[in-house]
Design a protein around this motif. Structure first.
Motif, short mmCIF file in Angstrom:
data_model
loop_
_atom_site.label_atom_id
_atom_site.label_comp_id
_atom_site.label_asym_id
_atom_site.label_seq_id
_atom_site.Cartn_x
_atom_site.Cartn_y
_atom_site.Cartn_z
N PHE A 209 0.81 -1.21 0.00
CA PHE A 209 0.00 0.00 0.00
C PHE A 209 0.85 1.26 0.00
O PHE A 209 0.31 2.36 -0.09
N ALA A 210 2.17 1.13 0.12
CA ALA A 210 3.03 2.31 0.13
C ALA A 210 2.87 3.16 -1.13
O ALA A 210 2.86 4.40 -1.04
N PRO A 211 2.73 2.57 -2.33
CA PRO A 211 2.51 3.41 -3.51
C PRO A 211 1.23 4.25 -3.43
O PRO A 211 1.19 5.36 -3.98
N PHE A 212 0.20 3.74 -2.75
CA PHE A 212 -1.02 4.52 -2.61
C PHE A 212 -0.79 5.70 -1.67
O PHE A 212 -1.32 6.80 -1.90
N ALA A 213 0.00 5.49 -0.62
CA ALA A 213 0.33 6.61 0.27
C ALA A 213 1.13 7.66 -0.48
O ALA A 213 0.90 8.87 -0.32
N ASP A 214 2.06 7.23 -1.31
CA ASP A 214 2.85 8.17 -2.10
C ASP A 214 1.97 8.91 -3.10
O ASP A 214 2.10 10.13 -3.29
N ALA A 219 -0.78 13.75 -4.96
CA ALA A 219 -2.04 14.34 -5.41
C ALA A 219 -2.40 15.56 -4.57
O ALA A 219 -2.85 16.58 -5.10
N LEU A 220 -2.20 15.48 -3.26
CA LEU A 220 -2.47 16.63 -2.40
C LEU A 220 -1.64 17.83 -2.85
O LEU A 220 -2.16 18.95 -2.97
N ALA A 221 -0.35 17.59 -3.10
CA ALA A 221 0.53 18.69 -3.50
C ALA A 221 0.12 19.27 -4.85
O ALA A 221 0.06 20.50 -5.03
N GLU A 222 -0.17 18.39 -5.82
CA GLU A 222 -0.51 18.85 -7.16
C GLU A 222 -1.84 19.59 -7.19
O GLU A 222 -2.05 20.48 -8.01
N LEU A 223 -2.75 19.22 -6.28
CA LEU A 223 -4.06 19.85 -6.23
C LEU A 223 -4.08 21.09 -5.33
O LEU A 223 -5.12 21.72 -5.14
N GLY A 224 -2.93 21.42 -4.75
CA GLY A 224 -2.85 22.60 -3.90
C GLY A 224 -3.49 22.44 -2.54
O GLY A 224 -3.85 23.43 -1.89
N GLN A 225 -3.62 21.19 -2.08
CA GLN A 225 -4.22 20.93 -0.77
C GLN A 225 -3.13 20.88 0.32
O GLN A 225 -1.97 20.56 0.04
N ASP A 226 -3.53 21.17 1.55
CA ASP A 226 -2.61 21.06 2.66
C ASP A 226 -2.28 19.59 2.93
O ASP A 226 -3.10 18.70 2.65
N PRO A 227 -1.10 19.30 3.48
CA PRO A 227 -0.78 17.92 3.87
C PRO A 227 -1.82 17.38 4.85
O PRO A 227 -2.35 18.11 5.68
N GLN A 228 -2.12 16.10 4.71
CA GLN A 228 -3.13 15.45 5.55
C GLN A 228 -2.58 14.14 6.10
O GLN A 228 -1.70 13.51 5.50
N PRO A 229 -3.09 13.70 7.24
CA PRO A 229 -2.61 12.44 7.81
C PRO A 229 -3.11 11.22 7.04
O PRO A 229 -4.13 11.26 6.35
N ILE A 230 -2.35 10.14 7.18
CA ILE A 230 -2.72 8.83 6.64
C ILE A 230 -2.89 7.88 7.80
O ILE A 230 -2.05 7.85 8.73
N GLY A 231 -3.96 7.10 7.78
CA GLY A 231 -4.19 6.11 8.80
C GLY A 231 -4.27 4.72 8.20
O GLY A 231 -4.46 4.54 6.99
N ILE A 232 -4.11 3.72 9.06
CA ILE A 232 -4.19 2.31 8.66
C ILE A 232 -5.24 1.62 9.53
O ILE A 232 -5.24 1.76 10.76
N HIS A 233 -6.15 0.91 8.87
CA HIS A 233 -7.10 0.02 9.55
C HIS A 233 -6.71 -1.40 9.17
O HIS A 233 -6.62 -1.71 7.98
N SER A 234 -6.46 -2.26 10.16
CA SER A 234 -6.02 -3.62 9.85
C SER A 234 -6.42 -4.57 10.98
O SER A 234 -6.40 -4.17 12.15
N PRO A 235 -6.78 -5.82 10.66
CA PRO A 235 -7.21 -6.76 11.71
C PRO A 235 -6.04 -7.21 12.58
O PRO A 235 -4.89 -7.28 12.13
N GLY A 236 -6.35 -7.53 13.83
CA GLY A 236 -5.32 -8.04 14.71
C GLY A 236 -5.88 -8.67 15.97
O GLY A 236 -7.07 -8.51 16.29
#
Length: 347
Positions: A209-214, A219-236
């Motif tokens: 999933f690292a390419p999706f985070a990249d 996309a945020l930068a190219e669209l002129g949006q502020d940086p935003q957090p990334i979260g992970i949901h995963s079973p455990g």
């Protein structure tokens, strides 16, 4: 990442009692409240409750459950995993969560998604042929509502709005995420709206999933949006040892997988498949506190994530085992994760 938020997610899966009998849905809901209260007492950052409309999941109205949790907790943030926005009304969703935000003194969040289950579409009179346009238009409207200013909006899925406002107003804004399963289109959509991204990693190596985070950050930068957090949901699932954690989880995880698989055409899960998923590069964070902490650190480091939510419920896994897993996650996994990330950041 040294400031990682560590949370929990549950779908309110219908569990079994000590004799292997299904627990009534009403009791499951009460158990979810107790699990969230325990998470708050132990200092975890977030509890997310999923929305489903099926016999095997007890929670169809997560905001009501979250309001009950709000009344019994002090600091834990309260949200969903996910709210199926496509089959709901954006104004009503905002109103429910702004109300929850008031009751919880600003602790409400909403994670918006299309959902991997589709029972809500016919239940609420929506055509699955409109799956994409429903989410696109409703997310557009919901994002506009977050500004808490008069909204003028038009689309094809509901009546237009002319200077409409949604009440109650929040005191400091409502935090909203977009939950995605990993399609590039969904990632870019979240970036286009300038909303934080929650990646649902339920299979395969989390590092894929690292390419999706990249992509999201570009996309945020190219669209002129502020940086935003990334979260992970995963079973455990956490237990004293790797072997015990796997033995506790296996029959209940298999029951869930095979039940859903019969509806979707999957073959039954084998123990070999389960052990692979629970292994060092699998999506399931299953094992001792040391093992689970290492898997969490590996995933959040690779993705640059600032939130990790462990889906601690799994099929028929009993309430007492989930409570013990929550305790170990909060008291042993979380400190290890924070220490490792802080050490890495310092280096």
């Amino acid at each position: 990442m040294a400031e990682i938020e560590l949370g929990l997610d549950t779908f309110g899966d219908v569990t079994v009692d000590g004799d292997g009998r299904p627990v009534p849905q009403a009791q499951v809901i009460r158990d979810v409240v107790e699990e969230a209260v325990r998470a708050d007492e132990l200092g975890l950052d977030f509890i997310g409750i999923g929305e489903h409309h099926r016999a095997d999941f007890a929670v169809s109205a997560p905001e009501v459950v979250l309001a009950a949790i709000a009344a019994r907790t002090e600091r834990i943030r309260l949200g969903t995993a996910v709210t199926v926005l496509s089959s709901d009304d954006p104004i009503r969703v905002f109103q429910r969560f702004s109300t929850l935000d008031a009751l919880s003194h600003g602790r409400a969040e909403v994670i918006l998604g299309r959902g991997s289950f589709t029972e809500s579409f016919p239940l609420f009179g929506h055509d699955l042929a409109d799956y994409e346009v429903l989410f696109e238009e409703k997310l557009d409207l919901f994002t506009a509502l977050l500004a808490e200013e008069p909204v003028t909006w038009s689309g094809t899925t509901r009546a237009p709005l002319d200077g409409a406002r949604a009440y109650p107003e929040t005191e400091a804004g409502l935090r909203a995420w977009v939950g995605v399963g990993g399609s590039p289109e969904s990632v870019v959509r979240a970036a286009r709206h300038g909303l934080p991204l929650m990646l649902a990693i339920i299979g395969g190596d989390p590092l894929r999933f690292a390419p999706f985070a990249d992509l999201y950050r570009r996309a945020l930068a190219e669209l002129g949006q502020d940086p935003q957090p990334i979260g992970i949901h995963s079973p455990g699932h956490v237990a004293a040892t790797d072997e015990l954690a796997r033995e506790q989880l296996w029959p209940h995880y298999r029951a869930m997988h095979d039940r859903i698989g019969r509806q979707r055409g999957w073959p039954p899960m084998t123990r070999e498949q389960f052990d692979l998923a629970a292994g060092p590069t699998g999506a399931l964070a299953v094992g001792s506190p040391e093992t689970v902490a290492a898997k969490v650190v590996r995933a959040v480091t690779a993705l640059g994530a600032s939130r990790y939510d462990m889906k601690y419920s799994a099929g028929t896994l009993p309430h007492d085992l989930m409570l013990r897993s929550i305790e170990l996650y909060a008291t042993e996994v979380a400190p290890r994760v924070r220490e490792e990330l802080a050490t890495t950041a310092a280096a």
